[in-house]
Write an enzyme that holds these catalytic residues in place. Sequence first.
Site, mmCIF file in Angstrom:
data_model
loop_
_atom_site.group_PDB
_atom_site.id
_atom_site.type_symbol
_atom_site.label_atom_id
_atom_site.label_comp_id
_atom_site.label_asym_id
_atom_site.label_seq_id
_atom_site.Cartn_x
_atom_site.Cartn_y
_atom_site.Cartn_z
ATOM 1 N N ASN A 174 89.601 59.638 3.888
ATOM 2 C CA ASN A 174 88.935 58.632 3.476
ATOM 3 C C ASN A 174 87.827 58.932 2.725
ATOM 4 O OD1 ASN A 174 87.511 56.261 3.353
ATOM 5 N ND2 ASN A 174 87.101 56.231 5.353
ATOM 6 N N GLU A 215 93.847 54.968 0.024
ATOM 7 C CA GLU A 215 93.736 54.047 -1.126
ATOM 8 C C GLU A 215 93.104 52.781 -0.341
ATOM 9 O OE1 GLU A 215 97.410 53.885 -3.099
ATOM 10 O OE2 GLU A 215 97.454 56.146 -3.466
ATOM 11 N N ASN A 230 93.242 50.931 6.353
ATOM 12 C CA ASN A 230 94.564 50.838 7.149
ATOM 13 C C ASN A 230 95.800 51.482 6.632
ATOM 14 O OD1 ASN A 230 93.543 49.470 9.616
ATOM 15 N ND2 ASN A 230 93.693 47.470 8.359
ATOM 16 N N ASP A 268 84.566 57.754 12.473
ATOM 17 C CA ASP A 268 84.904 57.132 13.875
ATOM 18 C C ASP A 268 86.048 55.851 13.671
ATOM 19 O OD1 ASP A 268 83.518 58.704 15.517
ATOM 20 O OD2 ASP A 268 81.871 57.230 15.519
ATOM 21 N N GLY A 269 85.618 55.242 12.395
ATOM 22 C CA GLY A 269 86.787 54.243 11.906
ATOM 23 C C GLY A 269 88.025 54.931 11.458
ATOM 24 N N GLY A 281 81.920 60.756 8.315
ATOM 25 C CA GLY A 281 81.457 59.367 8.559
ATOM 26 C C GLY A 281 79.952 59.162 8.704
ATOM 27 N N SER A 282 79.768 58.176 9.225
ATOM 28 C CA SER A 282 78.279 57.607 9.654
ATOM 29 C C SER A 282 77.775 57.902 10.901
ATOM 30 C CB SER A 282 78.118 56.274 9.265
ATOM 31 O OG SER A 282 78.613 55.798 8.035
ATOM 32 N N GLU A 285 84.782 48.711 14.860
ATOM 33 C CA GLU A 285 85.444 47.731 13.902
ATOM 34 C C GLU A 285 85.181 46.372 14.762
ATOM 35 O OE1 GLU A 285 87.735 48.014 11.400
ATOM 36 O OE2 GLU A 285 86.857 50.289 11.339
HETATM 37 C C1 LIG Z 1 63.566 53.255 18.853
HETATM 38 C C2 LIG Z 1 64.913 54.063 18.546
HETATM 39 C C3 LIG Z 1 66.104 53.776 19.647
HETATM 40 C C4 LIG Z 1 67.205 54.558 19.288
HETATM 41 C C5 LIG Z 1 68.490 53.798 19.983
HETATM 42 C C6 LIG Z 1 69.820 54.689 19.536
HETATM 43 C C7 LIG Z 1 70.860 54.348 20.463
HETATM 44 C C8 LIG Z 1 72.009 54.790 19.668
HETATM 45 C C9 LIG Z 1 73.383 54.893 20.471
HETATM 46 C C10 LIG Z 1 74.438 55.254 19.500
HETATM 47 C C11 LIG Z 1 75.416 54.898 20.178
HETATM 48 C C12 LIG Z 1 76.720 55.022 19.252
HETATM 49 C C13 LIG Z 1 78.186 54.763 19.833
HETATM 50 C C14 LIG Z 1 79.064 54.848 18.775
HETATM 51 C C15 LIG Z 1 79.562 54.200 18.174
HETATM 52 C C16 LIG Z 1 80.749 54.222 17.374
HETATM 53 O O1 LIG Z 1 81.868 53.979 17.801
HETATM 54 C C17 LIG Z 1 80.540 53.392 16.068
HETATM 55 C C18 LIG Z 1 81.402 53.530 14.812
HETATM 56 O O2 LIG Z 1 81.133 54.686 14.472
HETATM 57 N N1 LIG Z 1 79.164 53.295 15.642
HETATM 58 C C19 LIG Z 1 78.536 52.335 15.851
HETATM 59 O O3 LIG Z 1 78.594 51.104 16.198
HETATM 60 C C20 LIG Z 1 77.203 52.374 15.218
HETATM 61 C C21 LIG Z 1 76.031 52.012 16.091
HETATM 62 C C22 LIG Z 1 74.619 52.490 15.568
HETATM 63 C C23 LIG Z 1 73.822 51.563 16.553
HETATM 64 C C24 LIG Z 1 72.176 52.072 16.181
HETATM 65 C C25 LIG Z 1 71.013 51.415 16.966
HETATM 66 C C26 LIG Z 1 69.974 51.706 16.261
HETATM 67 C C27 LIG Z 1 68.770 50.952 17.233
HETATM 68 C C28 LIG Z 1 67.437 51.075 16.490
HETATM 69 C C29 LIG Z 1 66.576 50.219 17.033
HETATM 70 C C30 LIG Z 1 65.349 50.098 16.645
HETATM 71 C C31 LIG Z 1 64.124 49.526 17.252
HETATM 72 C C32 LIG Z 1 62.922 50.021 16.667
HETATM 73 C C33 LIG Z 1 61.816 49.301 17.239
HETATM 74 C C34 LIG Z 1 60.529 49.720 16.815
HETATM 75 N N1 LIG Z 2 90.303 54.179 0.740
HETATM 76 C C1 LIG Z 2 89.862 53.388 1.515
HETATM 77 N N2 LIG Z 2 88.931 52.320 1.082
HETATM 78 C C2 LIG Z 2 88.399 51.638 1.624
HETATM 79 N N3 LIG Z 2 88.178 51.753 3.367
HETATM 80 C C3 LIG Z 2 88.754 52.750 3.530
HETATM 81 C C4 LIG Z 2 89.638 53.558 2.907
HETATM 82 N N4 LIG Z 2 90.197 54.492 3.866
HETATM 83 C C5 LIG Z 2 89.936 54.052 4.989
HETATM 84 N N5 LIG Z 2 88.908 52.857 4.966
HETATM 85 C C6 LIG Z 2 88.210 52.464 6.084
HETATM 86 O O1 LIG Z 2 86.914 52.613 6.013
HETATM 87 C C7 LIG Z 2 86.314 52.540 7.215
HETATM 88 C C8 LIG Z 2 85.174 53.439 7.691
HETATM 89 O O2 LIG Z 2 85.586 54.609 7.673
HETATM 90 P P1 LIG Z 2 84.749 55.933 8.391
HETATM 91 O O3 LIG Z 2 85.184 55.629 9.692
HETATM 92 O O4 LIG Z 2 85.554 57.117 7.905
HETATM 93 O O5 LIG Z 2 83.493 55.692 7.851
HETATM 94 P P2 LIG Z 2 82.112 55.135 8.650
HETATM 95 O O6 LIG Z 2 82.355 53.974 9.019
HETATM 96 O O7 LIG Z 2 81.195 55.507 7.541
HETATM 97 O O8 LIG Z 2 81.762 56.189 9.682
HETATM 98 P P3 LIG Z 2 81.603 56.107 11.459
HETATM 99 O O9 LIG Z 2 82.803 55.044 11.716
HETATM 100 O O10 LIG Z 2 81.660 57.308 12.122
HETATM 101 O O11 LIG Z 2 80.517 54.985 11.623
HETATM 102 C C9 LIG Z 2 87.313 52.633 8.442
HETATM 103 O O12 LIG Z 2 87.467 51.635 9.073
HETATM 104 C C10 LIG Z 2 88.810 52.724 7.400
HETATM 105 O O13 LIG Z 2 89.531 51.774 7.944
#
Ligand SMILES: CCCCCCCCCCCCC/C=C/[C@@H](O)[C@H](CO)NC(=O)CCCCCCCCCCCCCCC
Ligand SMILES: Nc1ncnc2c1ncn2[C@@H]1O[C@H](COP(=O)(O)OP(=O)(O)OP(=O)(O)O)[C@@H](O)[C@H]1O
Length: 533
Positions: free
Chosen positions: A131, A164, A167, A191-192, A233-234, A495
């Site tokens: 990707n 490209e 999906n 993860d996506g 990814g992110s 997603e």
């Molecule tokens: C104060 C710091 C608190 C930090 C708390 C961090 C908890 C993080 C838990 C992360 C769990 C990730 C689970 C993975 C999910 C993935 O399938 C999915 C696709 O890549 N990623 C997200 O949905 C991406 C989800 C990203 C979530 C980020 C949440 C950030 C929360 C920030 C809150 C700030 C409050 C600050 C107050 C002063």
């Molecule tokens: N060529 C492309 N152009 C645009 N989007 C794409 C392409 N190839 C894949 N994707 C989509 O990009 C999305 C995000 O990709 P990916 O999971 O790799 O990175 P991210 O979202 O930055 O990371 P994470 O999922 O770890 O938070 C996916 O849902 C996928 O379906």
Amino acid sequence: VFHLREPSAPWGGGWLWRPGCFPGVPEWRWGSLPPPSHHSPPPGALWICCRVERTNILKRKFLTLLFVKTKWRLCCVSVSYVERCQQHRWRCAAVTFTCPDGGLCQSWVGAIAEQLAAITSRPRRLLIYINPYGGKRQGGRVYEQKVAPLFAQAAISTHVIVTEHANHARDHLRTDAELKKYDGVVCVGGDGMFSEIVHGLIWRTQMDSSLDPNSPDETLTSCSLRIGIIPAGSTDCICFATVGTNDPVTSALHIIVGDSQPMDVCSIHHNNTFLRYSVSLLGYGFYGDVLTDSERKRWMGPVRYDFSGLKMFLTHHYYEGTVSYLPARGVVGTPRDAARCRSGCVVCQHNGPKPSERAEKYETDDCGETIRGKFLAINAASMSCACPRSPKGLSPAAHLADGTTDLILVRKCSRFDFLRHLLRHTNKEDQFDLNFVEVHRVVRFRFMPRHCQSDSDLELDLLENGKRQIFGQICRDHPACGCAPAYSSWNCDGEILTHTAIDVRVHCRLIKLFARGIEEPQVFEDLTNPCAI
Ligand SMILES: CCCCCCCCCCCCC/C=C/[C@@H](O)[C@H](CO)NC(=O)CCCCCCCCCCCCCCC
Ligand SMILES: Nc1ncnc2c1ncn2[C@@H]1O[C@H](COP(=O)(O)OP(=O)(O)OP(=O)(O)O)[C@@H](O)[C@H]1O
Ligand SMILES: [Ca+2]
């Protein structure tokens, strides 16, 4: 002095002499065989014996071999092996043997290569999807510079597809890919992107088995091809939680050595219609809102989640609904355990092998639990969801392959309390040890947001709560009255789901990864057993 020999090698063995130990030994060099030992190494492992001069003690170490090649016109042999570095990283290290006899050199190379080729779990042909837009948009560069050279050295043939559009990989796997030609599928992305591969492979496998993915009660067929993840990814939580680090070289080496880690997958249905599969986080409320908001900020890269996270934390919405679930029974382990799912996990081994028996039991057993309430977040974590943002994850004691998911309910609370809960994801404190948080290990659950409940259900809610007098207020909040109700979306592995009323079921070990789970230092296969000579 270091000596190296092949304990069970058909070609005999040798000692490796470390350069600089003796005058005139500028390179690693081998000599005659030391006495045989009763130990035998795991397949693909090389045994290094190290004699500590002063104590006259032998230390031994198994190394996982990667590749072997001749250098400098047959006079040297370079053996590459896995070296473990800090924080679960793997690197490719090499030792060079010198030998004046070119024929002997060739026989060593041939014999080691033969031994490596005999390891059938190692992939020879891989289908790779990159990707180019995931994370910091470095997927292509990471693959070309760090991963492709390793695959080439390991003589793995690759078919690379740079996607490209979204999906592209999923649809190619569903219909076009000639899967028989490959030993595994690799995704370079986050993860996506992994989710796309999972959807493509699971769908294809069910079609090949003539199963109906729309039926939530179907016992699905496990996918035979393993999936490798080169993190780009992110969040990359699936890579982090199965390997222990987000490092492309480490992941490439786990693929090369042919590791295998089974994983649970949740199927998500709405009214007997299949929606999606989830492997990591299925989150309604806070994580759903963070994702929805962050998708509009994709241009920011990975930091978008922090911005949206802060915004949603300040917004502080809560959501009403009903959760019903079937608790996991007959399994060992609870979401509050101190033990973690690690390489060779005994909990997964105990709970995993009999998922069908448990599923049958649950189908005839409808006495699930029901909770109605106001929630800031409803999360289901089928694995820990550990990631760099939260190294222990959303549910630190969740298991990769035990056939269960941890259902975490965060009830309405103050911003301060919610911050305490969130902060505990980043430190050693228990994020579940708060009176507004509950966690249940389940095999199946349903969620019905309040705005989807029937009027009679809503009235029942009111009766239960003894709040008939405020019916007018509730009625104004109801969609039928034209007001926008406060409701969220489900974040399904990054997603957004199209429906909010969902039926979720765990399928034990539906997929396999090129990984082995996070290794504890003491379970490293390198042994350093001192023994007297
Ligand atoms: C104060 C710091 C608190 C930090 C708390 C961090 C908890 C993080 C838990 C992360 C769990 C990730 C689970 C993975 C999910 C993935 O399938 C999915 C696709 O890549 N990623 C997200 O949905 C991406 C989800 C990203 C979530 C980020 C949440 C950030 C929360 C920030 C809150 C700030 C409050 C600050 C107050 C002063
Ligand atoms: N060529 C492309 N152009 C645009 N989007 C794409 C392409 N190839 C894949 N994707 C989509 O990009 C999305 C995000 O990709 P990916 O999971 O790799 O990175 P991210 O979202 O930055 O990371 P994470 O999922 O770890 O938070 C996916 O849902 C996928 O379906
Ligand atoms: Ca699980």
